[in-house]
Design a protein around this motif. Sequence first.
Motif, mmCIF file in Angstrom:
data_model
loop_
_atom_site.group_PDB
_atom_site.id
_atom_site.type_symbol
_atom_site.label_atom_id
_atom_site.label_comp_id
_atom_site.label_asym_id
_atom_site.label_seq_id
_atom_site.Cartn_x
_atom_site.Cartn_y
_atom_site.Cartn_z
ATOM 1 N N ARG A 1 3.068 -8.615 -7.824
ATOM 2 C CA ARG A 1 3.980 -8.375 -7.104
ATOM 3 C C ARG A 1 4.572 -7.047 -6.363
ATOM 4 O O ARG A 1 4.638 -6.214 -7.091
ATOM 5 C CB ARG A 1 5.363 -9.047 -7.724
ATOM 6 C CG ARG A 1 6.466 -9.390 -6.887
ATOM 7 C CD ARG A 1 7.499 -10.372 -7.809
ATOM 8 N NE ARG A 1 8.530 -10.724 -6.706
ATOM 9 C CZ ARG A 1 9.596 -10.613 -6.900
ATOM 10 N NH1 ARG A 1 10.362 -9.710 -7.895
ATOM 11 N NH2 ARG A 1 10.854 -11.043 -5.996
ATOM 12 N N TYR B 1 9.359 -9.324 -0.446
ATOM 13 C CA TYR B 1 8.480 -9.207 -1.271
ATOM 14 C C TYR B 1 6.803 -9.614 -1.181
ATOM 15 O O TYR B 1 6.838 -10.728 -0.065
ATOM 16 C CB TYR B 1 8.829 -9.942 -2.556
ATOM 17 C CG TYR B 1 10.032 -8.856 -3.209
ATOM 18 C CD1 TYR B 1 9.777 -8.261 -4.357
ATOM 19 C CD2 TYR B 1 11.222 -9.326 -2.960
ATOM 20 C CE1 TYR B 1 10.591 -7.464 -4.807
ATOM 21 C CE2 TYR B 1 12.334 -8.530 -3.550
ATOM 22 C CZ TYR B 1 11.884 -7.611 -4.424
ATOM 23 O OH TYR B 1 13.090 -6.999 -5.138
ATOM 24 N N LYS B 2 6.032 -9.314 -1.282
ATOM 25 C CA LYS B 2 4.515 -9.770 -1.523
ATOM 26 C C LYS B 2 3.793 -9.910 -2.616
ATOM 27 O O LYS B 2 4.066 -9.058 -3.396
ATOM 28 C CB LYS B 2 3.824 -9.247 -0.120
ATOM 29 C CG LYS B 2 3.118 -7.996 -0.274
ATOM 30 C CD LYS B 2 2.520 -7.503 0.737
ATOM 31 C CE LYS B 2 1.933 -6.077 0.601
ATOM 32 N NZ LYS B 2 1.155 -5.794 1.877
ATOM 33 N N THR B 3 2.787 -10.458 -2.879
ATOM 34 C CA THR B 3 1.661 -10.586 -3.838
ATOM 35 C C THR B 3 0.519 -10.449 -3.303
ATOM 36 O O THR B 3 0.125 -11.281 -2.647
ATOM 37 C CB THR B 3 2.009 -11.878 -4.864
ATOM 38 O OG1 THR B 3 3.216 -12.030 -5.089
ATOM 39 C CG2 THR B 3 1.042 -11.971 -5.754
ATOM 40 N N GLU B 4 -0.178 -9.267 -3.753
ATOM 41 C CA GLU B 4 -1.509 -9.043 -3.800
ATOM 42 C C GLU B 4 -2.392 -9.148 -4.787
ATOM 43 O O GLU B 4 -2.110 -8.500 -5.973
ATOM 44 C CB GLU B 4 -1.718 -7.804 -2.981
ATOM 45 C CG GLU B 4 -1.169 -7.844 -1.722
ATOM 46 C CD GLU B 4 -1.475 -6.680 -0.809
ATOM 47 O OE1 GLU B 4 -1.973 -5.498 -1.457
ATOM 48 O OE2 GLU B 4 -1.279 -6.409 0.242
#
Length: 793
Positions: free
Chosen positions: A443, A436-439
């Motif tokens: 999320r 997962y990543k957060t931009e």
Amino acid sequence: MRRQIQKVAVLGSGVMGSAIAAHFANAGIPSLVLDIVPPGISDEDKTNKKVRNSIAAAAVGALKKTKPSPLFTTSDLAMIEVGNFEDDIARLKEADWIIEVVKEDMKIKKIVLENAAPHIGPEAIFSSNTSGLSLAEMSASLPENMRSRFLGTHFFNPPRYMKLFEIIPTSDTDPELLQFISDFARDRLGKGIVVAKDTPNFIANRVGVHAMMATVQIMDELDLSIEEIDALTGPAIGRPKTATFKLADLVGLDTFVHVAENLYPLIPDDEARDAFKIPDFLHKMVEKGYLGRKSGAGFYKMEKKPEKKFFTLDLKTLEYRDKAKAKFPEIDAAKNIDDLDTRLQTLAWGKGKAGQAIWKLLAASFSYSAMRLGEICDQAADIDRAVCWGFNWDLGPFEVWEVLGFRKVVERLREDKLPLPAWVDALYESGAKTIYKTEDGVRMSPTAETGGFAAVPVDERAFDFDILRSQEKEVRRNPGASLIDLGDGVLGLEFHSKMNAIGQDTLNMVMTACTEAEKNWQAMVVTNGSDNFSVGANLMMLMMEAAEGNWEDINMIIHAFQTATGRLEHCGVPVVTAPHGLALGGGCEMTMGGNAVRCAAETYIGLVEFGAGVIPAGGGCYRLYKRQFERLMDKRDLQPAFRAAFETIGMAKVATSCAEAKELGFLRKGDSWSMNRDHLAADAKDLALALARGNYVSPIEDEALPVMGTAGIGLAESVLYNMKEGGFISEHDMKIGMELANTLAGGKVPPGTTVSEKDILAHEREGFMRLLGERKTLERIQYILKTGKPLRN
């Protein structure tokens, strides 16, 4: 056009059909349940409507006895009508949503769909509750002008308790209708929504059944026992106590085999297809009738006579043997690790037998889930949510993968020569350390497209207390509780001790919260983001104080508890308490202290102190009696109020839903609940603001109530004496019961005397103190702390 669901029709009254109707009744929505006319009925009965409806009527009637109950309260049965396919098919035009729930057989389903179609209203929604059959094939059997209103809606069993709701659109499904059903199921039915592709077994069953079948293969490969597998695949790795084989027994071995066998021919290109081949021992178990709980024997069997005893099936001989305890030092040590992430890392990377097995079990799911992305759903989060909501796992496969280290797991999977798709390889080569990543605060989870990510769907009504803290919304904090800015002038009081047990820190924060709210806020909500609202007072602390003879300190603690619940009730701004999960003992008393209650529908609430050898002393006796008194039509006859409060507390009754809590008197007539637990804080906040904007006036302090006095004490003594003589209660139970009676009766005063809140609370406190000084009460408390179960001594 603004759609509404005012009535539903359920086609098929089997276990799922009747339970789906029950859950709509829980949501306040009436239903019509249809099934076939019993075959072979006599000529005389062919015109008997009762006989013709008997299949559906029997299934709906059985809901009363089903455990756990599919209904919030049995009175909701009145919302379910029954009929049959021959006489009542035309009544489908009354329904806004028609759900087909017949046997998982395409031929039968298509017949039911085709017969129903001419009778469905021009705007009504039509869906199938299939657990894995092709929706496109079903849709093709319907008139063309109806296909835009058709889709798959897969409830997980049992519908009341399982959060997952898989929605499967076809290429013809109207996107607006898809969004409407998603919103409705989330808001009114309390479901977690995952949109699945129209592939065999959809998401949760495809991944979950593979995990179970792969586990069977690994069990054989490592020569592990049934008990060992269940020890490895339960709470130790963040999964339910049912683990693998207890779950199979619960689902039913015939159902499990049927699902796997149906899937095998439909997935010719699945690299793990052979995992779905049914092993010989499973076929033989089904042949022998070892189907699990429904047949009384499966992988496990219980015999009640001459004494309760559990047995386990020997898979080589198919004979039962004594159940054995799995012996894994790593698992025993891991029980002391509360943090799931740390526990998973310790176990999965362990060098012993348990570590080796757990890695293999997890690795199979990692690989399979990664390979299915793009085929069964659009993004990784869909798989994680589906298996968590559908199987009650704490973390989905990609979330566990991330906990163990994305790069480290990829390297180990490659070393083990397990298949991985291109998107995983590309993510690894990009240097990513997580899945997962957060931009920009959003999320995101991977898609099957190389380098692709999609925003994880967010429920705007869901409060996340950890996120609020990260946004510096925490106003004040101590070890037991926090004050959180919920926005729009509403202060949140959040408990966060272990199991949210109420100790001095919590009580101090209640007092601080009320003062703070009166100075700077419009309203206050008492809730939290934990699994349970509160399990009650800190029994360990009370037992230690009693053992050391610190009676003055105990008295001060109890008085502080009463003061805190009273402060909530009489705060200068409206206070809404919002319980969920367990709200027991002191947790129930905190709930009752609010000016209004907005609880999660699935709240287990009760005053359970009797089992610990004491009586409620945080205002619980006073407030329950007061609620029962307020219900009286004839305020001169106090016995019904006294009896109801006495029985509810004396029998330690726990409401298993908010509807039942209202029946027992823990909630007032105007209190309400949220079907979706995730929306509870937002709904409670809205209620608190509505009270604040409605010229709220704080309740009268020290309100006096008429009591039964000596008449109530005499009534209770007579009842308790007969129960003791009949062997139903112990001498100590009678002692507790008399202290309870003295409190609810307002002491030894003439019947009808008006007694103040202050005096009733004094009786609560004094009775509690006297009982806490009893050796048998301390034995009860010690036993509860040790076993989690009550002791009747």
